[in-house]
Scaffold this active site. Structure first.
Site, PDB file in Angstrom:
ATOM      1  N   ASP A  31       0.854  -1.181   0.000  1.00  0.00           N
ATOM      2  CA  ASP A  31       0.000   0.000   0.000  1.00  0.00           C
ATOM      3  C   ASP A  31       0.890   1.230   0.000  1.00  0.00           C
ATOM      4  O   ASP A  31       1.616   1.482   0.975  1.00  0.00           O
ATOM      5  CB  ASP A  31      -0.900  -0.022   1.237  1.00  0.00           C
ATOM      6  N   LYS A  58       1.505  16.033  -7.257  1.00  0.00           N
ATOM      7  CA  LYS A  58       2.003  15.681  -8.586  1.00  0.00           C
ATOM      8  C   LYS A  58       3.189  16.558  -8.988  1.00  0.00           C
ATOM      9  O   LYS A  58       4.156  16.078  -9.602  1.00  0.00           O
ATOM     10  CB  LYS A  58       0.872  15.825  -9.608  1.00  0.00           C
TER      11      LYS A  58
END
Length: 407
Positions: free
Chosen positions: A114, A236
């Site tokens: 994860d 991002k």
């Protein structure tokens, strides 16, 4: 049938063609729609190479959209793929088995990792590195990501979701987890033979142009949560900047060792590529438009907006074309490289970065160093909590046993 229609028009006149006037009136609109759709779908990848024997670590491959289209093509070309998923369950096992049957490729495996949990990332990377001789690795494809509903001010404000480490979930999944994984895998990447073409491909998003860079607090632990979009776009942007520094560090370390050993290894066989696949009809887009509401998903997304989304956005398969281009193009092979900098791909071609921060090497270096520092500090804090929790459970068990004996 087209020949019959043309023959009727030439010899009998257009009056004999049913609905001719309606067709003429609709033709310009149909042509315009087709032209817009042809433009919005983007170009196709025209490169292909056999991937037999090559090994790739993949995130986001089970998304059902872009990631699934990429791994389907890679499996068809013979690559050995290691999928990283939040949990290995019945669904993920069936996904891999279905992919094996569709492609005839049995070398597809699933590993639990994860990206929102730094401890799980470290466990996977440690297991991968704990092998002698070093395991083969031809590349890492990062196609996972999280984009939370934007919320509606005053009516439905954005709700902060936290990762296992207490970070904002988008920062954790989009930035911290990916950074940590690639940072830990450096020894494996640098240990690969110099003739092996290695590509680290990281999917980004056009929203990065609206993000912020928080150099002193790169994990955004001290920032107020006022906008889900700000955290997503910034995650991002920071990931892209960190990858610029990542490329430089890999190259510098390999060249340093090569100089000490007096070898001719250049390090240019390793290439980091950022890919902007475009706006797609993805799970993230559906979550943002519906604001996390099933009713809005069915009404707003599926009925009201879908014709426009179909016209102006890409499918997952079309978004996958730029990823496949970055994976297959010979432009990034060592013999064809013109610069050593990280490449940026959009619409199946190399383009320039839009933000000035991508030209600031010092900013990228500080961001990388501070991210390493904060991740290490956070891991230590979480380790202390896990140990304390484990000791508490041990004490409860011992107390329970003593009470049982006294009875």
């Amino acid at each position: 049938m087209p020949l019959n229609i043309l023959g009727t028009a030439l010899f009998e006149g257009t009056d004999k063609i049913p609905y001719f006037d309606e067709i003429v009136r609709a033709a310009p609109y149909v042509a315009a729609t087709a032209a817009v759709k042809y433009w919005s779908r983007g170009p196709s990848n025209t490169w292909e190479r056999k991937l037999h024997g090559k090994v790739y670590i993949v995130t986001g491959g089970t998304s059902g959209g872009m990631g699934t289209s990429v791994v389907l093509e890679m499996a068809r070309l013979g690559a050995q793929l290691i999928f990283l998923t939040r949990s290995v369950d019945e669904w993920s096992s069936e996904f891999v088995q279905d992919l094996r049957e569709r492609t005839g490729n049995e070398l597809l495996y699933m590993e639990q990792c994860d990206l929102g949990d730094l401890y799980e990332v470290r466990k996977f990377a440690t297991t991968w590195l704990n092998n002698s001789p070093p395991r083969r690795l031809d590349g890492v494809l990062v196609m996972s990501g999280d984009m939370e509903p934007l919320g509606v001010p005053r009516f439905a404000p954005p709700v902060r979701k936290s990762s296992a480490d207490g970070l904002e979930n988008q920062i954790a999944v989009n930035y911290a987890g990916v950074f940590h994984l690639l940072d830990l895998l450096q020894p494996s990447i640098k240990a690969q033979p110099p003739d092996r073409d290695i590509r680290i491909i990281v999917a980004t998003c056009w929203t990065q142009v609206m993000g912020d860079v928080n150099v002193e607090d790169p994990l955004w632990q001290q920032q107020m949560y006022r906008s889900a979009f700000k955290f997503c776009s910034s995650s991002k942007l920071q990931l892209g900047l960190a990858m610029m520094e990542y490329q430089r560090r890999l190259l510098a370390d390999i060249q340093k060792v090569a100089a000490e050993k007096k070898s001719e290894r250049t390090g240019l066989n390793i290439k980091v590529v950022l890919v902007q696949p475009g706006t797609m009809r993805s799970n993230s887009l559906r979550r943002v438009i519906s604001n996390g509401s099933v009713v809005l998903l069915l009404v707003l997304y599926c009925v009201v907006l879908y014709p426009f989304l179909w016209l102006f956005t890409k499918s997952g398969n079309r978004g996958a074309q730029s990823i496949l281009y970055a994976l297959n193009t010979p432009e990034f092979e060592e013999v064809n490289l013109k610069t050593t900098a990280t490449k940026y791909v959009a619409d199946c071609s190399v383009v320039k970065f839009a933000r000035k921060e991508f030209e600031d090497a010092e900013l990228q270096r500080k961001l990388y160093d501070n991210t390493q520092r904060d991740i290490l500090a956070l891991e230590k804090r979480m380790a202390i909590k896990r140990n304390a929790k484990g000791q508490g459970k041990s004490q409860e068990k011992s107390q329970g046993k003593s009470q049982t004996k006294s009875k």
